[in-house]
Design a protein around this motif. Structure first.
Motif, mmCIF file in Angstrom:
data_model
loop_
_atom_site.group_PDB
_atom_site.id
_atom_site.type_symbol
_atom_site.label_atom_id
_atom_site.label_comp_id
_atom_site.label_asym_id
_atom_site.label_seq_id
_atom_site.Cartn_x
_atom_site.Cartn_y
_atom_site.Cartn_z
ATOM 1 N N THR A 28 -8.752 0.858 -26.243
ATOM 2 C CA THR A 28 -7.414 1.312 -27.180
ATOM 3 C C THR A 28 -6.235 1.024 -26.306
ATOM 4 O O THR A 28 -5.434 0.443 -26.782
ATOM 5 C CB THR A 28 -7.700 2.553 -27.681
ATOM 6 N N GLN A 67 -4.840 -10.389 -25.196
ATOM 7 C CA GLN A 67 -4.231 -9.638 -26.636
ATOM 8 C C GLN A 67 -2.814 -10.087 -26.809
ATOM 9 O O GLN A 67 -2.417 -10.573 -27.968
ATOM 10 C CB GLN A 67 -4.401 -8.283 -26.440
ATOM 11 N N VAL A 105 -11.827 -1.354 -31.768
ATOM 12 C CA VAL A 105 -12.354 -0.948 -30.557
ATOM 13 C C VAL A 105 -13.679 -0.122 -30.581
ATOM 14 O O VAL A 105 -14.537 -0.304 -29.694
ATOM 15 C CB VAL A 105 -11.170 -0.217 -29.739
ATOM 16 N N VAL A 123 -5.811 -2.731 -25.221
ATOM 17 C CA VAL A 123 -5.377 -3.672 -26.479
ATOM 18 C C VAL A 123 -4.193 -3.492 -27.027
ATOM 19 O O VAL A 123 -3.345 -4.217 -27.366
ATOM 20 C CB VAL A 123 -6.621 -3.180 -27.494
ATOM 21 N N LEU A 131 -6.651 -0.746 -34.905
ATOM 22 C CA LEU A 131 -6.999 -1.065 -33.456
ATOM 23 C C LEU A 131 -8.063 -0.011 -32.816
ATOM 24 O O LEU A 131 -9.142 -0.636 -32.345
ATOM 25 C CB LEU A 131 -5.615 -0.961 -32.641
ATOM 26 N N GLN A 180 -9.862 -7.224 -29.820
ATOM 27 C CA GLN A 180 -10.034 -5.700 -29.982
ATOM 28 C C GLN A 180 -11.510 -5.245 -29.893
ATOM 29 O O GLN A 180 -11.585 -4.083 -29.268
ATOM 30 C CB GLN A 180 -9.292 -5.426 -31.468
#
Length: 232
Positions: A89, A61, A184, A92, A180, A76
Motif C-alpha cells: 500500500t 505505478q 493490494v 503503490v 488501493l 496495485q
C-alpha cells in the motif's frame, strides 16, 4: 534572459521530455505488458532488482498513472502480491501520488493546451462542463471513490482549474486509498492462497465497478446541475 523566454524554453523542454517518454513507453510497452500478465513473473522481476525493487514498483505505478495503458489494478494487486498489504500500500500510494503530481503540474505549467484540446472531444465534453462547478471538489471525490472511472485523466483536468494542489491531493488520497488498499489486499491474499478473502474482495470491487458504470451518467447530470464557481 527574460522570464517569458525562460518559461517558453522550459515548456518546450517539457514537451520534448514528455514526447521522448511516450516514444520509449510505446517501444517497450509489449515487454511491460508481458511482465504484468503473470503476477509470479512480475514478482520475480521486481525481486530480481534487489534493493531497487520498491523503487521499480513505484516507477511502474507512476508510469501507469501518467501515460501507460496498463490497468492500475494490475500494478496495485502486484504490490500486495510482492510486498504484502502494508508495504504494498505504501509503495503503490507513493507511485500514485507522484504520478498524479506529475500529471497535475504538467497541465498547470503547460497552460493546459494539450489537455484542453483532448477534452474538447464530444465523448469527454462532460469533463469540461464539470470544471467550473462549485461542487467540482465533491464531484472529484465521488469519481475517485468509484472503481473503473477515468481517475487519472481527471487529475490532468484538475490542473486546468484554480484548485489548490494540496486540496486536490487530499481529495485524491481520501477517494482512492480505500480501493488501493483493497486491490493490494487482493494481491496479498492471492500470494498467501487465501482464496476466500480474495473472492470476497474481488466481488465487492466488481459490484462497485458495475454500479459506477451504471450510475455514472446520473452522477454527471446531478453534479452538472450545480452553479458555476467564480474564477480566482
Amino acid at each position: 534572459m527574460a522570464p517569458s523566454r525562460k518559461i517558453l524554453i522550459t515548456r518546450i523542454s517539457l514537451l520534448i521530455l514528455a514526447g521522448t517518454a511516450v516514444i520509449l513507453m510505446l517501444k517497450y510497452l509489449p515487454d511491460i505488458l508481458q511482465l504484468t500478465v503473470s503476477f509470479d513473473e512480475f514478482r520475480k522481476y521486481i525481486l530480481s532488482t534487489g534493493k531497487a525493487g520498491p523503487a521499480v514498483l513505484i516507477l511502474f505505478q507512476i508510469l501507469q498513472t501518467v501515460i501507460a495503458p496498463i490497468p492500475g489494478e494490475v500494478v496495485q494487486i502486484a504490490g500486495g502480491y510482492i510486498y504484502g498489504v502494508t508495504l504494498g500500500t505504501i509503495y503503490v500510494t507513493a507511485g500514485m501520488l507522484t504520478g498524479s503530481a506529475i500529471a497535475f503540474y504538467f497541465t498547470r505549467f503547460m497552460g493546459g493546451f494539450l489537455i484542453g484540446r483532448l477534452i474538447e472531444k464530444k465523448k469527454l465534453k462532460w469533463m469540461t462542463d464539470m470544471m467550473g462547478r462549485k461542487n467540482f471538489s465533491v464531484f472529484l471525490f465521488v469519481f475517485f471513490l468509484i472503481p473503473g472511472l477515468p481517475k487519472d485523466l481527471l487529475v490532468y483536468i484538475a490542473g486546468l482549474t484554480p484548485m489548490k494542489p494540496l486540496r486536490l491531493f487530499g481529495i485524491l488520497l481520501a477517494g482512492r486509498l480505500p480501493w488501493l488498499i483493497a486491490s493490494v489486499a487482493v494481491g496479498a491474499n492471492l500470494y498467501q492462497k487465501n482464496y476466500t478473502s480474495t473472492i470476497i474482495l474481488s466481488v465487492l470491487a466488481v459490484v462497485a465497478f458495475v454500479l459506477g458504470l451504471i450510475y455514472k451518467d446520473k452522477l454527471i447530470q446531478r453534479f452538472g446541475a450545480g452553479k458555476r464557481a467564480g474564477r480566482s
